[in-house]
Design a protein around this motif. Structure first.
Motif, PDB file in Angstrom:
ATOM      1  N   ALA A  98       0.824  -1.210   0.000  1.00 26.38           N
ATOM      2  CA  ALA A  98       0.000   0.000   0.000  1.00 26.38           C
ATOM      3  C   ALA A  98       0.859   1.261   0.000  1.00 26.38           C
ATOM      4  O   ALA A  98       0.480   2.280  -0.587  1.00 26.38           O
ATOM      5  N   ALA A 101       1.755   2.004  -3.475  1.00 24.35           N
ATOM      6  CA  ALA A 101       0.592   2.521  -4.194  1.00 24.35           C
ATOM      7  C   ALA A 101       0.327   3.984  -3.833  1.00 24.35           C
ATOM      8  O   ALA A 101      -0.029   4.792  -4.699  1.00 24.35           O
ATOM      9  N   CYS A 102       0.511   4.351  -2.552  1.00 25.37           N
ATOM     10  CA  CYS A 102       0.319   5.747  -2.131  1.00 25.37           C
ATOM     11  C   CYS A 102       1.267   6.680  -2.878  1.00 25.37           C
ATOM     12  O   CYS A 102       0.899   7.803  -3.236  1.00 25.37           O
ATOM     13  N   LEU A 104       2.187   6.481  -5.793  1.00 29.06           N
ATOM     14  CA  LEU A 104       1.760   6.609  -7.186  1.00 29.06           C
ATOM     15  C   LEU A 104       0.381   7.252  -7.316  1.00 29.06           C
ATOM     16  O   LEU A 104      -0.163   7.319  -8.419  1.00 29.06           O
ATOM     17  N   ALA A 105      -0.189   7.726  -6.209  1.00 33.20           N
ATOM     18  CA  ALA A 105      -1.547   8.283  -6.222  1.00 33.20           C
ATOM     19  C   ALA A 105      -1.654   9.439  -7.215  1.00 33.20           C
ATOM     20  O   ALA A 105      -0.785  10.304  -7.276  1.00 33.20           O
ATOM     21  N   SER A 110      -7.698   8.784  -4.696  1.00 30.64           N
ATOM     22  CA  SER A 110      -6.871   7.584  -4.850  1.00 30.64           C
ATOM     23  C   SER A 110      -5.890   7.449  -3.692  1.00 30.64           C
ATOM     24  O   SER A 110      -5.642   6.343  -3.196  1.00 30.64           O
ATOM     25  N   PHE A 114      -5.667   4.234  -0.992  1.00 32.04           N
ATOM     26  CA  PHE A 114      -4.453   3.475  -0.683  1.00 32.04           C
ATOM     27  C   PHE A 114      -4.068   3.620   0.792  1.00 32.04           C
ATOM     28  O   PHE A 114      -3.469   2.710   1.374  1.00 32.04           O
ATOM     29  N   CYS A 117      -5.805   0.977   2.663  1.00 31.43           N
ATOM     30  CA  CYS A 117      -5.075  -0.298   2.584  1.00 31.43           C
ATOM     31  C   CYS A 117      -3.899  -0.301   3.560  1.00 31.43           C
ATOM     32  O   CYS A 117      -3.625  -1.313   4.222  1.00 31.43           O
ATOM     33  N   TYR A 178       7.183   5.913  -0.637  1.00 29.38           N
ATOM     34  CA  TYR A 178       7.993   4.835  -1.210  1.00 29.38           C
ATOM     35  C   TYR A 178       9.276   4.576  -0.425  1.00 29.38           C
ATOM     36  O   TYR A 178       9.915   3.538  -0.603  1.00 29.38           O
TER      37      TYR A 178
END
Length: 512
Positions: A98, A101-102, A104-105, A110, A114, A117, A178
């Protein structure tokens, strides 16, 4: 004659066993704490990137807290089914995924999804770490166990804001997320190879109906709190959400009493210390998360601090918090924990009241000392509160109890704190602006309707100032916003003081 082999340090019989496992567990949870404390520093950049305001950005925290709260009561049942090791690995892997993914929001919705998650993984990791530590330390050292946990995770507030500030300023707010991945992978390897899987598994099933009811209740409640100021507390939308929350909460309570394997064993609340500790936990979480939210916005939006400067601002307080947590935890094994809890609540209220005098002229040193005093107050409370709240529960109930305490502290108290702080900040700001509107302009029939739902905290401040130019007579919008922050900290001080009342009903720990 063969020499007997020395017992492995990973054997419960070894004298170093509890310390080695403590180190691994704390390392596995550190990433969660780093992210939880660091993301607040990135708020102004995220707000600018997505063009959002405090009412909207607070959902980056609130959604995370709700997800944590929903997952925490599943700890007892999931640990019975999967065991500590597999559950820890699964939750940490979800958090890492997750986090990527955050980073890449592409929009605020979005990012919020994430973060949900992320919260699902964190909701298992944090209370599970507490349960493992309480399991490996003897009953006479449960305060020390929670002190070690507090000392370990306090490195999150030390490193998190500073690291997040550096990453946000020199790279991007996305780096805050990340950067979790490398540390998380190290944690996965340490848990997989070094922690023994000695938890006896039991057959059972998860209460999915109860989980659904609890989710709807929490989402409805927090959505109402987060949008109340914008939509109007008397609006049909907000009142409908509150009604839905009430109905689902009542149905959830009835269901949990009827089914044989409930998501939450309501009998836990027959224990006085656990019930009172849960109530104090709400005040604790509300005070902690609302303060972090407000301080991050204040120093960057109004004082113009860079994200790195804002991160460095909390470092001394975080270091002090870790040391005091360790000391207060150990002291609570020797003396009545109620003394420490009440003393800490008094200090917490005093530190919030002190912060209500913040101004645009407040120096960096003054802010550092103010924040340090607040963190020190929280540290005095934390370890003794957890120890006394869980101390009288049976071993098989400690897991569920730890999850529930984290729900009320982080999920309910924390989410309420952020939602109420955001709503209160905007509300008090509007009130101060309206109070300073010229009476002559009002007499001239100037239309004030555009001020409804108006905010100049975050977002396009310049545009908002232009809209207010005809209403204000030389009064700085920044000065009025400072007054709103002062009001918020004063109210937090009152809430902290009120927490002393239930603390008086705590019973003395019989293990002393």
């Amino acid at each position: 004659m063969e020499e007997s082999a020395l017992p492995s340090i990973f054997s419960p019989d070894h004298s170093y066993y509890k310390w080695v496992i403590s180190l691994i567990v704390i390392f596995g949870t550190l990433m969660v704490v780093l992210n939880s404390t660091g993301v607040n520093i990135a708020f102004p950049k995220i707000m600018k990137n997505f063009g959002s305001n405090p009412d909207e950005i607070q959902w980056v925290v609130s959604a995370y807290m709700i997800a944590m709260a929903v997952m925490m009561p599943t700890l007892g049942r999931l640990s019975d089914i999967l065991g500590y090791k597999k559950l820890f690995l699964g939750a940490l892997f979800l958090f890492i995924l997750a986090s990527g993914a955050c980073s890449l929001a592409w929009s605020l919705p979005s990012l919020i999804f994430f973060r949900v998650c992320q919260g699902m993984g964190a909701g298992i990791i944090m209370p599970l770490a507490m349960v493992i530590l309480l399991d490996i330390f003897p009953a006479s050292e449960k305060g020390l166990a929670m002190g070690i946990f507090g000392f370990g995770v306090s490195f999150g507030p030390v490193v998190g804001p500073t690291l997040a500030g550096f990453l946000t300023e020199y790279l991007s707010w996305r780096a805050v997320f990340y950067s979790n991945i490398p540390l998380g992978l190290l944690g996965l390897m340490a848990i997989y190879y070094l922690i023994p899987d000695n938890r006896q598994r039991k057959n059972g099933r998860l209460d999915y109906a109860g989980l659904l009811l609890l989710t709807v209740f929490l989402v409805s409640l927090l959505l109402a709190l987060g949008r109340g100021n914008e939509k109007g507390w008397d609006s049909l939308y907000i009142q409908s959400l509150l009604l839905v929350a009430l109905i689902f909460f009542l149905v959830f309570i009835v269901l949990e009493k009827l089914i044989p394997e409930p998501l939450i064993d309501l009998n836990l609340y027959k224990d006085v210390n656990f019930s009172v500790g849960s109530l104090i936990g709400i005040f604790f979480g509300l005070s902690l998360l609302s303060s972090i939210f407000l301080i991050s916005l204040f120093v960057q939006d109004l004082l113009g601090y860079t994200p790195l400067e804002a991160g460095l601002l909390v470092m001394p307080g975080s270091l002090l918090m870790g040391i005091i947590m360790l000391i207060s935890g150990r002291i609570s094994d020797w003396i009545d924990a109620r003394i420490l809890i009440i003393m800490g609540l008094c200090c917490l209220s005093g530190s919030a009241y002190w912060m209500s005098i913040l101004s645009l002229q407040s120096s960096y040193l003054l802010l550092t000392v103010m924040i340090a005093s607040r963190y020190a107050s929280l540290a005095i409370i934390w370890s003794p509160l957890i120890a006394v709240s869980l101390g009288s529960l049976s071993q098989e109930k400690v897991g569920m109890g730890a999850g529930l305490l984290n729900i009320v502290r982080q999920g309910l108290g924390g989410s309420l704190g952020v939602a109420l702080a955001a709503a209160l900040l905007v509300s008090r700001q509007q009130a101060h602006i309206i109070q300073h509107i010229s009476k002559s302009q009002l007499a001239a029939g100037t239309n004030l309707i555009p001020l409804k739902g108006f905010s100049v905290v975050g977002g396009d401040v310049l545009k908002n100032k232009m809209l207010l130019a005809d209403f204000l007579k030389g009064v700085s919008v920044r000065q009025l916003t400072v007054a709103a922050y002062q009001d918020c900290f004063f109210i937090i001080s009152v809430f902290s003081l009120l927490a002393i009342i239930p603390a008086l009903f705590l019973r003395k720990d019989q293990t002393l």
